[in-house]
Design a protein around this motif. Sequence first.
Motif, mmCIF file in Angstrom:
data_model
loop_
_atom_site.group_PDB
_atom_site.id
_atom_site.type_symbol
_atom_site.label_atom_id
_atom_site.label_comp_id
_atom_site.label_asym_id
_atom_site.label_seq_id
_atom_site.Cartn_x
_atom_site.Cartn_y
_atom_site.Cartn_z
ATOM 1 N N PHE A 84 6.519 -6.032 0.038
ATOM 2 C CA PHE A 84 7.001 -7.057 -0.101
ATOM 3 C C PHE A 84 5.290 -8.424 -0.352
ATOM 4 C CE2 PHE A 84 10.293 -4.393 2.380
ATOM 5 C CZ PHE A 84 10.742 -4.562 1.378
ATOM 6 N N ARG A 85 4.443 -7.700 0.151
ATOM 7 C CA ARG A 85 3.346 -8.955 0.481
ATOM 8 C C ARG A 85 2.809 -9.135 -1.004
ATOM 9 N NH1 ARG A 85 -2.039 -8.260 3.794
ATOM 10 N NH2 ARG A 85 -2.126 -6.647 2.761
ATOM 11 N N SER A 86 3.040 -7.706 -1.753
ATOM 12 C CA SER A 86 2.643 -7.921 -3.037
ATOM 13 C C SER A 86 3.597 -8.576 -4.046
ATOM 14 C CB SER A 86 2.059 -6.449 -3.698
ATOM 15 O OG SER A 86 2.297 -6.370 -4.990
ATOM 16 N N LEU A 87 4.783 -8.776 -3.545
ATOM 17 C CA LEU A 87 5.455 -8.957 -3.980
ATOM 18 C C LEU A 87 5.929 -10.847 -4.073
ATOM 19 C CD1 LEU A 87 8.786 -7.334 -4.084
ATOM 20 C CD2 LEU A 87 7.287 -7.920 -6.166
ATOM 21 N N ALA A 88 5.028 -11.201 -2.831
ATOM 22 C CA ALA A 88 5.375 -12.463 -2.069
ATOM 23 C C ALA A 88 3.890 -13.636 -2.581
ATOM 24 C CB ALA A 88 5.618 -12.531 -1.102
ATOM 25 N N PHE A 89 3.028 -12.030 -2.653
ATOM 26 C CA PHE A 89 1.673 -12.684 -3.887
ATOM 27 C C PHE A 89 1.996 -13.404 -5.372
ATOM 28 C CE2 PHE A 89 -1.409 -10.802 -0.054
ATOM 29 C CZ PHE A 89 -1.773 -12.649 0.144
ATOM 30 N N ALA A 90 2.547 -11.937 -5.917
ATOM 31 C CA ALA A 90 2.301 -12.388 -7.083
ATOM 32 C C ALA A 90 3.760 -13.959 -6.881
ATOM 33 C CB ALA A 90 3.250 -11.532 -7.179
ATOM 34 N N LEU A 91 4.498 -13.351 -6.727
ATOM 35 C CA LEU A 91 6.104 -14.818 -6.350
ATOM 36 C C LEU A 91 4.860 -16.065 -6.313
ATOM 37 C CD1 LEU A 91 8.941 -13.353 -5.142
ATOM 38 C CD2 LEU A 91 8.522 -14.326 -7.436
ATOM 39 N N SER A 92 4.397 -16.462 -5.619
ATOM 40 C CA SER A 92 3.691 -17.642 -5.379
ATOM 41 C C SER A 92 2.589 -17.913 -5.998
ATOM 42 C CB SER A 92 2.706 -17.699 -4.067
ATOM 43 O OG SER A 92 1.785 -16.412 -3.775
ATOM 44 N N GLY A 93 1.789 -17.113 -7.645
ATOM 45 C CA GLY A 93 1.148 -16.904 -8.125
ATOM 46 C C GLY A 93 0.098 -16.809 -8.222
ATOM 47 N N ASP A 94 -0.547 -16.204 -6.533
ATOM 48 C CA ASP A 94 -1.414 -15.378 -6.582
ATOM 49 C C ASP A 94 -1.640 -13.624 -6.754
ATOM 50 O OD1 ASP A 94 -3.896 -15.021 -5.494
ATOM 51 O OD2 ASP A 94 -3.669 -15.462 -3.792
ATOM 52 N N PHE A 95 -2.308 -13.215 -8.498
ATOM 53 C CA PHE A 95 -1.429 -12.178 -8.316
ATOM 54 C C PHE A 95 -3.028 -10.992 -7.845
ATOM 55 C CE2 PHE A 95 0.987 -14.400 -11.471
ATOM 56 C CZ PHE A 95 2.071 -13.023 -11.232
ATOM 57 N N ASP A 96 -4.138 -11.818 -7.620
ATOM 58 C CA ASP A 96 -5.290 -10.563 -7.498
ATOM 59 C C ASP A 96 -5.033 -10.754 -6.003
ATOM 60 O OD1 ASP A 96 -6.587 -12.041 -9.552
ATOM 61 O OD2 ASP A 96 -7.784 -13.620 -9.071
ATOM 62 N N LYS A 97 -4.361 -11.525 -5.642
ATOM 63 C CA LYS A 97 -4.566 -10.811 -3.927
ATOM 64 C C LYS A 97 -3.362 -10.121 -4.088
ATOM 65 C CE LYS A 97 -5.792 -14.341 -0.832
ATOM 66 N NZ LYS A 97 -5.278 -15.420 -0.041
ATOM 67 N N SER A 98 -2.233 -9.660 -4.739
ATOM 68 C CA SER A 98 -0.765 -9.069 -5.421
ATOM 69 C C SER A 98 -1.724 -7.874 -5.932
ATOM 70 C CB SER A 98 -0.327 -9.347 -6.083
ATOM 71 O OG SER A 98 1.266 -8.572 -6.188
ATOM 72 N N SER A 99 -2.714 -7.804 -6.567
ATOM 73 C CA SER A 99 -3.178 -6.669 -6.944
ATOM 74 C C SER A 99 -3.906 -5.967 -5.766
ATOM 75 C CB SER A 99 -3.862 -6.938 -8.492
ATOM 76 O OG SER A 99 -5.112 -7.978 -7.716
ATOM 77 N N GLU A 100 -4.304 -6.600 -5.097
ATOM 78 C CA GLU A 100 -4.847 -6.188 -3.588
ATOM 79 C C GLU A 100 -3.951 -4.494 -2.649
ATOM 80 O OE1 GLU A 100 -6.920 -8.693 -0.847
ATOM 81 O OE2 GLU A 100 -7.529 -9.057 -2.912
ATOM 82 N N ASP A 101 -3.034 -5.372 -2.890
ATOM 83 C CA ASP A 101 -1.304 -3.979 -2.503
ATOM 84 C C ASP A 101 -0.919 -3.080 -3.415
ATOM 85 O OD1 ASP A 101 -1.683 -5.800 0.288
ATOM 86 O OD2 ASP A 101 -0.416 -7.613 -0.481
ATOM 87 N N TYR A 102 -1.318 -3.657 -4.922
ATOM 88 C CA TYR A 102 -0.648 -2.908 -5.407
ATOM 89 C C TYR A 102 -1.959 -1.621 -5.424
ATOM 90 C CZ TYR A 102 -0.313 -0.706 -10.289
ATOM 91 O OH TYR A 102 -0.532 -0.050 -11.531
ATOM 92 N N THR A 103 -3.346 -2.044 -5.516
ATOM 93 C CA THR A 103 -4.536 -0.934 -5.641
ATOM 94 C C THR A 103 -4.207 0.219 -4.443
ATOM 95 O OG1 THR A 103 -5.218 -2.786 -7.068
ATOM 96 C CG2 THR A 103 -6.375 -0.513 -4.848
ATOM 97 N N TYR A 104 -3.718 -0.470 -3.077
ATOM 98 C CA TYR A 104 -3.506 0.060 -2.182
ATOM 99 C C TYR A 104 -2.569 0.787 -2.209
ATOM 100 C CZ TYR A 104 -2.212 1.294 2.367
ATOM 101 O OH TYR A 104 -1.420 1.821 3.660
ATOM 102 N N LEU A 105 -1.459 0.847 -2.755
ATOM 103 C CA LEU A 105 -0.226 1.730 -2.873
ATOM 104 C C LEU A 105 -0.674 2.264 -3.970
ATOM 105 C CD1 LEU A 105 2.186 -1.136 -2.899
ATOM 106 C CD2 LEU A 105 2.002 0.739 -1.477
#
Length: 149
Positions: A84-105
């Motif tokens: 959910f945090r990754s999606l919130a980052f992506a939806l707000s336009g911050d794909f770098d932070k979104s990718s940190e959660d993606y990498t963790y998962l």
Amino acid sequence: MKRSVYLSLIKELTIEIKADKYSLILLMQRGFIYLQNKNYQQAIDDFNTVIMRNGQIDTKINSYRGGKETYFLQKDNLYKTCLFRSLAFALSGDFDKSSEDYTYLTKSDCGMEYPYFIFFAWAVLKEETEKAIKCYSNLRNSTKELMDF
């Protein structure tokens, strides 16, 4: 969700969180409601708090190791919070932070449906239709049931 219902749910959860400020599930639920209602920064704030207080995290996401008031989520809820945090980052336009959660998962023992869902969301947000179709196919092959989101 109607605005009045949204505000009522947020108010109720906030009262419950104040009564039990270390309830990670309540914070996760409130963050999810914020996310559903496009209040991305407040969703991210709640998800960050959940992850910080969880104490199980020992990754690049967070080096917090827990303290005397640390509560632990079940792994599945922790993975959902990262999703959910990754999606919130992506939806707000911050794909770098979104990718940190993606990498963790992708490095965790969660099923691949969460990383596939994030990858699908990125493709949709970036309007990459062909990639989105392929990602959706991978997601559906990974899980036959729809995810809660």
